[in-house]
Design a protein around this motif. Structure first.
Motif, PDB file in Angstrom:
ATOM      1  N   GLU A   1       0.818  -1.219   0.000  1.00 35.93           N
ATOM      2  CA  GLU A   1       0.000   0.000   0.000  1.00 35.93           C
ATOM      3  C   GLU A   1       0.849   1.264   0.000  1.00 35.93           C
ATOM      4  O   GLU A   1       0.399   2.308  -0.444  1.00 35.93           O
TER       5      GLU A   1
ATOM      6  N   PHE B   1       1.233   2.539  -3.534  1.00 33.01           N
ATOM      7  CA  PHE B   1       0.095   2.893  -4.368  1.00 33.01           C
ATOM      8  C   PHE B   1      -0.156   4.387  -4.301  1.00 33.01           C
ATOM      9  O   PHE B   1      -0.553   4.917  -3.273  1.00 33.01           O
TER      10      PHE B   1
ATOM     11  N   GLU C   1      -0.810   2.989 -11.687  1.00 37.59           N
ATOM     12  CA  GLU C   1       0.350   2.713 -10.844  1.00 37.59           C
ATOM     13  C   GLU C   1       1.543   2.296 -11.695  1.00 37.59           C
ATOM     14  O   GLU C   1       2.659   2.773 -11.505  1.00 37.59           O
TER      15      GLU C   1
ATOM     16  N   ASP D   1      -8.842  -0.054  -8.283  1.00 38.82           N
ATOM     17  CA  ASP D   1      -7.937   0.620  -7.370  1.00 38.82           C
ATOM     18  C   ASP D   1      -7.128  -0.444  -6.625  1.00 38.82           C
ATOM     19  O   ASP D   1      -7.684  -1.368  -6.043  1.00 38.82           O
TER      20      ASP D   1
ATOM     21  N   ARG E   1      -5.635  -0.496  -3.932  1.00 36.10           N
ATOM     22  CA  ARG E   1      -5.813  -0.638  -2.485  1.00 36.10           C
ATOM     23  C   ARG E   1      -6.933  -1.594  -2.128  1.00 36.10           C
ATOM     24  O   ARG E   1      -7.007  -2.095  -1.022  1.00 36.10           O
TER      25      ARG E   1
ATOM     26  N   GLN F   1      -2.279  -7.452  -4.565  1.00 36.90           N
ATOM     27  CA  GLN F   1      -1.501  -6.240  -4.277  1.00 36.90           C
ATOM     28  C   GLN F   1      -0.012  -6.489  -4.474  1.00 36.90           C
ATOM     29  O   GLN F   1       0.704  -5.650  -5.009  1.00 36.90           O
TER      30      GLN F   1
ATOM     31  N   PRO G   1      -3.177   9.216  -1.495  1.00 34.39           N
ATOM     32  CA  PRO G   1      -3.076   7.868  -0.923  1.00 34.39           C
ATOM     33  C   PRO G   1      -3.158   7.871   0.601  1.00 34.39           C
ATOM     34  O   PRO G   1      -3.760   6.970   1.184  1.00 34.39           O
TER      35      PRO G   1
ATOM     36  N   ASN H   1      -5.401   5.477   3.012  1.00 32.27           N
ATOM     37  CA  ASN H   1      -4.795   4.565   3.978  1.00 32.27           C
ATOM     38  C   ASN H   1      -5.199   4.919   5.397  1.00 32.27           C
ATOM     39  O   ASN H   1      -5.452   4.039   6.215  1.00 32.27           O
TER      40      ASN H   1
ATOM     41  N   LYS I   1      -8.640   3.703   6.298  1.00 31.01           N
ATOM     42  CA  LYS I   1      -8.641   2.293   6.706  1.00 31.01           C
ATOM     43  C   LYS I   1      -8.212   2.163   8.153  1.00 31.01           C
ATOM     44  O   LYS I   1      -8.807   1.440   8.935  1.00 31.01           O
TER      45      LYS I   1
END
Lengths: 603, 294, 278
Positions: A416, A419, A427, A460, A462, A469, C208, C212, C215
């Protein structure tokens, strides 16, 4: 093991907006004193099941809930999460996010304090003692290692002295030694302190060694709940669901796949030793001419094994190339960082290393051995305190990372973190776009294909699964077409079937990259993939060689804080002439004439 | 278990999530903007005042109240306390004006996919905040310097400095770090970030649980003015009679106090009026946009 | 200036901020002021944050200023912070002075502004003294004892918990942008291109990071639920228990007494010699 501690009856749950229920008519009983492993493939409802225990479902996650939950014989209806949580400690898979206070003691006291228990400090101290963290009570959370943080999350749950502990993937992020440490603590809690423990676990070897019973989830339904031996020896059924029983058990199954034999399959190396010992005796009795079979079979068998052959070829290639210029050259590298006490903590001390084209290098060692630091030096992300790093004759020290990114690509441990765009295609294209390369579209397509990402291209990254991933992160790195590619723990946090897939994915790197370096403590990956193994311990390289050389030295691995895989240990216990790294090799070597045994060989 | 209907309802924990999210992100950004040096071109300071796009984006995507207050708390904690620059009471005014401005900007957006609406709301948010803080800054000097009128040119220069600062912050920081990023982020994050928090995205014309019939409710406006007054009040308590008057200079004129009070009141009225006008305008535009769409 | 930008960007390194900020924040209880009762300190601060606004007597202000300097020295504030403070004050007042000259003012306009500076300095030093002396835990407990909402008190210490994690993540994502991005080949006029490149990345990183962090917040809030946070919020007894360790001790009383005596001596002194300074 008498009275039911917790009972779910006919529980179904659907997340709001979802079509399919995640749990369908699940009935489950948790007995006092049990140590249960919940297994199942991704998305089978394991975590959802466990979140019903403390009422997170349906109180926290609203949705359609049916059925009943009974805790300690009382219906949980109308009780809030915070009430139920007094009896149930929950440790999350991303446990780091459940630590909410700055220091260790504060965090461990947080829960009992919240419940207004006057002895919260004593409770916290006791929980720290149980988890072996007493010495760290004044430390900051950010000073702890991953393993210690996990123990702290566990201690935080223990401070309430709950009846039930639920731990979601206790060892996913830990190196083998720390993983064992966690399980030893759980066992002690279970046996000496009477805690009932539920773990969600992928690693069958730990289940076999520590758990008492197993719950299998499949597509939102509870398929069965069995004692551990019965559960793990249902090899065929588990494999069909993508769950891998211990390697010894699978080896035995491969050699003797009939149902009657299942009950006797070994679950651990100790049992395996006896089982294979008996087998050999039986085989030899049946056919004395083959009494020498181990040695003969393995020397015949090994060359036929593809990975062995590939490794050999690669080693030869490396030998040829070693006359050539190295791609990476590190001389007398030292690296240290400042600690909070203003002292210098050495991370690497006097490392010399040369890497050549065509090598597949595995950097192994336990957490904190300096693997990541070494790779970051090569990528130019960190600057050495002393010594020089050269990549392709460019001196790296202190160059801005943008300069080096054409030559070296670094794939982070946590995908992650890589990303930065909003689709998989984006990406992969980001680097190429920034450089306005003409063949951008073609290269992106090529990468999507090589890493089987075509269907996911517009998603996406994520929101993909762990394995997907990883593939994206590798594709991002490979799109650069670097000379050196550095992968940090590429199999961390993956379930076993995805881990096995990784080996194949790594093959896809070939042709795009000259040298690949992997830092890992996943010995199965090392055994199957690497052509050169570098063992690190406390900031030094303590061994450097090919697979045979490294794996035959059992002391070495222990010194580096690593654990042998079950197959390696078995190979040693059975005195096989060669340390086997794959099931194929092992069954070939340990089973003698495999074909004959499978068809004719039963006692 | 109630299911989500047209009303935008949030559970207690979802509010907490928004708060935590906004606090950590904006707090972090604030730490950086505090560390980024500014460029001084004469009295005009080209500085990255703040990354207003973070709270703006979150206010537009989620419930604006929790996002706005979260951001303001984040600023106090990360940008002030942690860096050892906490100004104590002085931060109170910043806290209130900032959360108010962000909240209003969030409420101005009824459809996060409408870029124009997002843009207008973003820049208004910054403008409201900067205006309020300029007024307060001027007031501070007014209070802090005795016999302000006596010093030639001081009053003018303060107004000019603050005015230039206002324009600079709105035009430089406002466009670069509020308008553009917000317009980029909101449509991109819409529908994507909400599921990560386990919520449904805000829908067009979705009503808030606060029960207000239209987004420009009398409650909101009243609250805005009230907050503005409180913000000023916190700053201006000084002039009230409970000052330690006995120890003041013997010659301190009672007129001055009265004068300052009047001007403060005027400033408050102006501030409230401007906010109201900005809101009305935006509302009209929104209605127009709605009619065009409809 | 460009060098400054570079240095600033260099400073946004995880380790640096971790060590400098968090280390010093929690080391503060070793100072004299850090051991005092936080409630008392906060009230003490309130006095020195508000009073100067109403005092126009320079002698009194000077007396307060000297007192603040002493407490600042006692609290071992890092010189960097004091420097930043001075710079801010001087530049603000400096510009005001220059502009007022332009509008026809003279050197005489400097004096009232000096008074203002003195006031602001007293207030700022008071806040620096107090807020850098209290470690975050004591500060949040003190605030919560004085009636600040618990959510703020919790957020404060949570901020210190989460900052290293956020920084780490920010750093990684920033690195990803840099590793895969392309720095402008030329710095451009006044390094504008380079500055624009970095600022653009700095903004983009938050895309991003927002996802993140979203989450993360979800798990955190969920964990808070299982760790009884809501129970505590709805239960005043818990707060009492948490704050039960706060107690005024001898040194607290001494400190209060000394401050009170000092201030009460200062006012008559100021009344008799209002023009001691200028």
């Amino acid at each position: 093991m008498d009275k039911p501690l917790l009972e779910l009856s006919n529980v179904s749950f659907t997340y709001p907006g979802a079509e399919q229920p995640v749990l369908q008519e699940v009935s489950f009983t948790l007995q006092q004193g049990d140590f249960v492993a919940v297994i199942g493939s991704n998305g089978s409802g394991k975590s959802t099941l466990c979140k019903c225990f403390n009422g997170l479902i349906p109180h926290y996650y609203t949705g359609d809930f049916e059925g009943e939950l009974k805790l300690l014989g009382e219906s949980a209806e109308g009780k809030r999460v915070s009430e139920l949580s007094r009896h149930i400690g929950y440790v999350y898979q991303d446990f780091e996010n459940q630590l909410v206070r700055p220091t260790v003691l504060d965090d461990v006291c947080f829960t009992p304090l919240n419940y207004g228990l006057a002895d919260y400090r004593e409770r916290g101290q006791r929980a720290l003692e149980l988890t072996g963290l007493s010495g760290l009570s004044r430390e900051f959370i950010w000073q702890l290692s991953g393993g210690q943080k996990h123990l702290l999350a566990l201690a935080g749950a223990l401070a309430m002295d709950p009846d039930i502990l639920v731990i979601d993937e206790p060892v996913a992020q830990l190196d083998p030694q720390h993983a064992r440490q966690i399980y030893e603590i759980l066992r002690r809690l279970n046996e000496h302190h009477g805690k009932t423990i539920v773990v969600i676990e992928h690693h069958a070897e730990f289940i076999a060694e520590y758990c008492r019973s197993v719950v299998l989830m499949d597509g939102g339904r509870l398929r069965w709940q069995k004692p551990v031996r019965e559960a793990l020896t249902s090899v065929e059924e588990l494999l069909a669901l993508g769950i891998y029983p211990p390697d010894v058990t699978r080896a035995a199954w491969l050699l003797q796949p009939d149902r009657q034999a299942a009950g006797n399959y070994p679950l651990s190396c100790e049992e395996g030793r006896a089982w294979f010992g008996r087998r050999t005796a039986a085989v030899n009795a049946a056919d004395p001419a083959n009494a020498w079979s181990f040695a003969a079979a393995s020397s015949d068998g090994a060359p036929a094994v593809p990975t062995g052959a590939a490794a050999r070829a690669a080693t030869e290639a490396a030998v040829n190339l070693s006359a050539a210029e190295p791609i990476v050259r590190m001389e007398q590298i030292r690296l240290s960082y400042r600690t909070i006490h203003k002292t210098l903590q050495p991370v690497l001390s006097g490392v010399n290393l040369e890497l050549y084209a065509g090598e597949r290098v595995a950097l192994i060692g336990n957490n904190g051995a300096g693997k990541s630091s070494l790779m970051k030096l090569i990528a130019g992300i960190t600057v050495p305190t002393g010594g020089t790093v050269q990549v392709k004759d460019i001196t790296v020290n202190g160059l801005p990372p943008e300069r080096l990114s054409d030559i070296v690509s670094y794939v982070f441990q946590n995908p992650e973190d890589m990303f930065i765009d909003d689709s998989v295609r984006g990406e992969i294209a980001y680097y190429l776009k920034a450089r306005k390369l003409a063949d951008m579209d073609a290269r992106v397509e090529e990468m999507l294909q090589a890493f089987r990402l075509q269907e996911l291209a517009e998603r996406d990254a994520r929101l993909l699964s762990g394995g997907q991933q990883r593939r994206v992160s590798l594709a991002i790195g490979a799109a650069v077409r670097p000379a050196v590619m550095l992968l940090d723990e590429p199999t961390a946090n993956l379930d076993i079937s995805t881990k096995q897939e990784m080996t194949r994915v790594l093959e896809a790197l070939r042709g795009h990259v000259e040298t690949v370096v992997i830092a890992t403590h996943d010995m199965a990956l090392v055994a199957e993939w690497a052509s050169r193994i570098i063992v690190m311990s406390e900031g030094r390289i303590i061994a450097d060689g090919d697979k045979e050389a490294i794996f035959s030295d059992g002391q070495l691995l222990r010194r580096a804080g690593l654990a042998e895989t079950q197959l390696m240990e078995m190979s040693r216990l059975l005195n096989l002439p060669q340390i086997c790294s794959s099931l194929k090799e092992f069954t070939a070597a340990a089973g003698g004439r495999k074909g004959e045994l499978v068809h004719g060989g039963s006692r | 278990m109630s299911t989500l209907k047209t009303r935008y309802t949030l559970t207690q924990s979802q509010k907490m999530m928004i708060f935590v999210l906004s606090m950590s992100l904006y707090g972090l950004s604030n730490m950086f903007t505090e560390l980024i040096p500014s460029v001084q071109l004469g009295p005009i300071e080209l500085s990255v005042e703040y990354f207003a796009f973070i709270p703006l984006t979150l206010c537009m995507l989620f419930h604006p109240l929790y996002a706005a207050v979260g951001a303001a708390v984040g600023e106090v904690i990360f940008g002030e306390l942690m860096l050892g620059q906490f100004g104590g009471l002085g931060e109170l005014e910043k806290f209130i004006t900032f959360s108010l401005a962000m909240y209003i900007a969030g409420r101005m957006v009824s459809d996060p996919k409408n870029r124009r609406q997002v843009g207008i709301a973003a820049i208004s948010g910054v403008a409201i905040h900067q205006f309020c803080s300029s007024v307060i800054d001027i007031a501070k000097v007014w209070v802090g310097v005795e016999e302000l009128e006596a010093v030639q040119g001081l009053a003018e220069s303060i107004v000019i400095i603050e005015g230039v600062g206002f324009l600079n912050d709105v035009l430089f920081s406002g466009i670069l770090f509020a308008l553009l990023p917000t317009m980029y982020l909101v449509p991109r994050l819409y529908g994507k970030i909400e599921p990560l928090l386990g919520m449904k995205p805000r829908e067009r014309n979705m009503q808030y649980a606060s029960g207000s019939k239209s987004w420009l409710s009398p409650k909101l406006l009243g609250g805005a003015v009230l907050l503005a007054l409180i913000a000023m009040g916190a700053e201006l308590l000084s002039e009230s009679g409970w000052s330690i008057g006995e120890f003041e200079l013997p010659g301190a004129e009672s007129h001055e106090g009265l004068l300052i009070w009047i001007s403060m009141l005027a400033a408050a009225v102006v501030a409230a009026a401007v906010i109201a006008v900005v809101l009305r305008k935006a509302s009209r535009r929104r209605q127009e946009a709605g009619q065009l769409d409809g | 200036m460009v060098e400054a930008v570079k240095r600033a960007l260099g400073k946004i390194s995880v380790e640096h901020i971790k060590l400098e900020l968090l280390g010093t924040a929690y080391n503060s209880s070793s100072t004299f002021l850090g051991r005092l009762d936080p409630r008392m300190l906060l009230i003490w601060y309130l006095f020195f944050a508000i009073t100067p606004w109403f005092v126009y007597n320079r002698t009194i202000l000077l007396g307060m200023f000297i007192f603040m300097v002493v407490t600042t020295v006692l609290s071992k504030v890092s010189p960097y912070i004091v420097f930043i403070l001075c710079l801010g004050l001087v530049s603000q007042i400096g510009w005001m002075f220059l502009l007022s000259l332009f509008f026809g003012g003279g050197a005489e306009s400097l004096l009232p502004m000096l008074t203002l500076t003195l006031k602001l300095s007293v207030i700022s030093l008071a806040s620096i003294t107090v807020f850098s002396s209290l470690d975050p835990e004591r500060l949040s407990d003190g605030l919560s004892a004085l009636g600040v909402p618990d959510a703020f008190a919790f957020s404060l210490s949570y901020g210190y918990r989460i900052l290293p994690t956020l920084l780490e993540e920010f750093h990684q994502i920033l690195l990803s942008f840099r590793l895969r991005g392309q720095r402008p080949a030329k710095h451009g006029f006044l390094y504008l291109r380079t500055a624009a490149y970095y600022l653009r990345i700095l903004v983009l990183v938050f895309y991003p990071l927002m996802l993140n962090t979203a989450k993360r917040s979800r798990t955190t809030v969920e964990a808070l639920e299982t760790r009884g946070y809501t129970y505590a919020v709805n239960n005043p007894k818990v707060k009492k228990l948490r704050l039960s360790y706060l107690a005024m001790q001898r040194r607290d009383w001494l400190f209060v007494a000394f401050s009170a005596v000092y201030i009460s001596l200062l006012f008559p002194l100021g009344a008799s010699f209002p023009n001691l300074l200028y």
